[in-house]
Design an enzyme around this catalytic site. Sequence first.
Site, PDB file in Angstrom:
ATOM      1  N   TRP A  94       0.861  -1.192   0.000  1.00 12.86           N
ATOM      2  CA  TRP A  94       0.000   0.000   0.000  1.00 12.86           C
ATOM      3  C   TRP A  94       0.894   1.237   0.000  1.00 12.86           C
ATOM      4  O   TRP A  94       1.861   1.337   0.754  1.00 12.86           O
ATOM      5  CB  TRP A  94      -0.891  -0.044   1.243  1.00 12.86           C
ATOM      6  CG  TRP A  94      -1.808   1.118   1.409  1.00 12.86           C
ATOM      7  CD1 TRP A  94      -2.697   1.599   0.489  1.00 12.86           C
ATOM      8  CD2 TRP A  94      -1.959   1.939   2.580  1.00 12.86           C
ATOM      9  NE1 TRP A  94      -3.379   2.668   1.026  1.00 12.86           N
ATOM     10  CE2 TRP A  94      -2.943   2.893   2.296  1.00 12.86           C
ATOM     11  CE3 TRP A  94      -1.347   1.936   3.840  1.00 12.86           C
ATOM     12  CZ2 TRP A  94      -3.349   3.852   3.223  1.00 12.86           C
ATOM     13  CZ3 TRP A  94      -1.746   2.882   4.771  1.00 12.86           C
ATOM     14  CH2 TRP A  94      -2.740   3.834   4.459  1.00 12.86           C
ATOM     15  N   ASP A 109      -1.158  -5.566   9.065  1.00 20.34           N
ATOM     16  CA  ASP A 109      -2.075  -4.486   8.706  1.00 20.34           C
ATOM     17  C   ASP A 109      -3.359  -5.178   8.252  1.00 20.34           C
ATOM     18  O   ASP A 109      -3.349  -5.923   7.269  1.00 20.34           O
ATOM     19  CB  ASP A 109      -1.481  -3.638   7.579  1.00 20.34           C
ATOM     20  CG  ASP A 109      -2.324  -2.401   7.280  1.00 20.34           C
ATOM     21  OD1 ASP A 109      -3.392  -2.229   7.904  1.00 20.34           O
ATOM     22  OD2 ASP A 109      -1.919  -1.607   6.403  1.00 20.34           O
ATOM     23  N   LYS A 139     -13.460   0.098   5.329  1.00 17.65           N
ATOM     24  CA  LYS A 139     -14.100  -0.684   4.267  1.00 17.65           C
ATOM     25  C   LYS A 139     -15.219  -1.549   4.809  1.00 17.65           C
ATOM     26  O   LYS A 139     -16.346  -1.493   4.314  1.00 17.65           O
ATOM     27  CB  LYS A 139     -13.076  -1.584   3.554  1.00 17.65           C
ATOM     28  CG  LYS A 139     -12.108  -0.841   2.651  1.00 17.65           C
ATOM     29  CD  LYS A 139     -10.940  -0.342   3.441  1.00 17.65           C
ATOM     30  CE  LYS A 139      -9.929   0.410   2.610  1.00 17.65           C
ATOM     31  NZ  LYS A 139      -8.954   1.072   3.492  1.00 17.65           N
TER      32      LYS A 139
END
Length: 340
Positions: A68, A149, A185
């Site tokens: 990311w 993560d 999300k």
Amino acid sequence: SQYLPIEGLAAFNKATAELLFGADSPVISEQRVATIQGLSGTGSLRLAAVLIERYFPGAKVLISSPTWGNHKNIFNDARVPWSEYRYYDPKTVGLDFEGMIEDIKAAPEGSFVLLHGCAHNPTGIDPTPEQWEKIADVIQEKNHIPFFDVAYQGFASGSLDQDAASVRLFAARGMEIFVAQSYSKNLGLYSERIGAINVVCSSSDTAARVKSQLKRIARPMYSNPPIHGARIVANVVGDPALFGEWKAEMEMMAGRIKGVRQKLYDSLTSKDKSGKDWSFILKQIGMFSFTGLNKIQSDNMTNKWHVYMTKDGRISLAGLNLAKCEYLADAIIDSYHNVS
């Protein structure tokens, strides 16, 4: 109105740790997890990065190639040195597992290894359960600290438990672990900035100390976190009816994306007569798919077919419906075979 305490909403912290590790996990009953509510995934990663810089001076963080985009900035700004480990293999559009293991083995003992709990961003390629076991073996052998993560729990497979399996495997081995979480999300709480940093320690005594150090870092940084989204998470998880509804929605969402993957794969295999194996599309998971297209091919997707994607060949399947799969397949086949 009142401020939350520095560590955030207690009911949220309890719920988020239980969702991650499982309510019956020994790390929870033994009070070995230091959890503090952070400003979603990014803020939680940043708290951990500052903790590393302060208490593990000189320790390096290993991050996947690619990862990311914000990971590198977070560690740079916290002045934590990082290097990359091999992850994506363009030849197979899959995982370079051997390379990954070699690089983790080669890192100086006591490094932090940043891992994506599920639905690796940007590739959509995750290790298999057997591969996770081997990754855990090597991390343990080298006395590294795994740093997960977790931005998509429940959103990848549709199951909260399945998506946390990687983290739980490491926890079950008694390892010390860092885990950053985000609810942007899976609960659609993008603007509320709701997440947490969890540090699994070897004892409850250590966990209490780590929690107090995390609070010392948070206090001058942003003082205390927002309450609105934290209450939403605590209420949804705490109410069996709402919890059931949320789980059903995640299953539906993940199922729809899996359906789109299948349709795209079917369209590609029926249209492409070259015999190319497109099965990597089915093996990937989560919102994103790495198509294996290079920059020039991705440009052709945009310029000729008006399909907009990132230049590394990543497409978001969340924005794709079944009706558009045929068109997308035509664009991918043209770009793959006719542009080099």
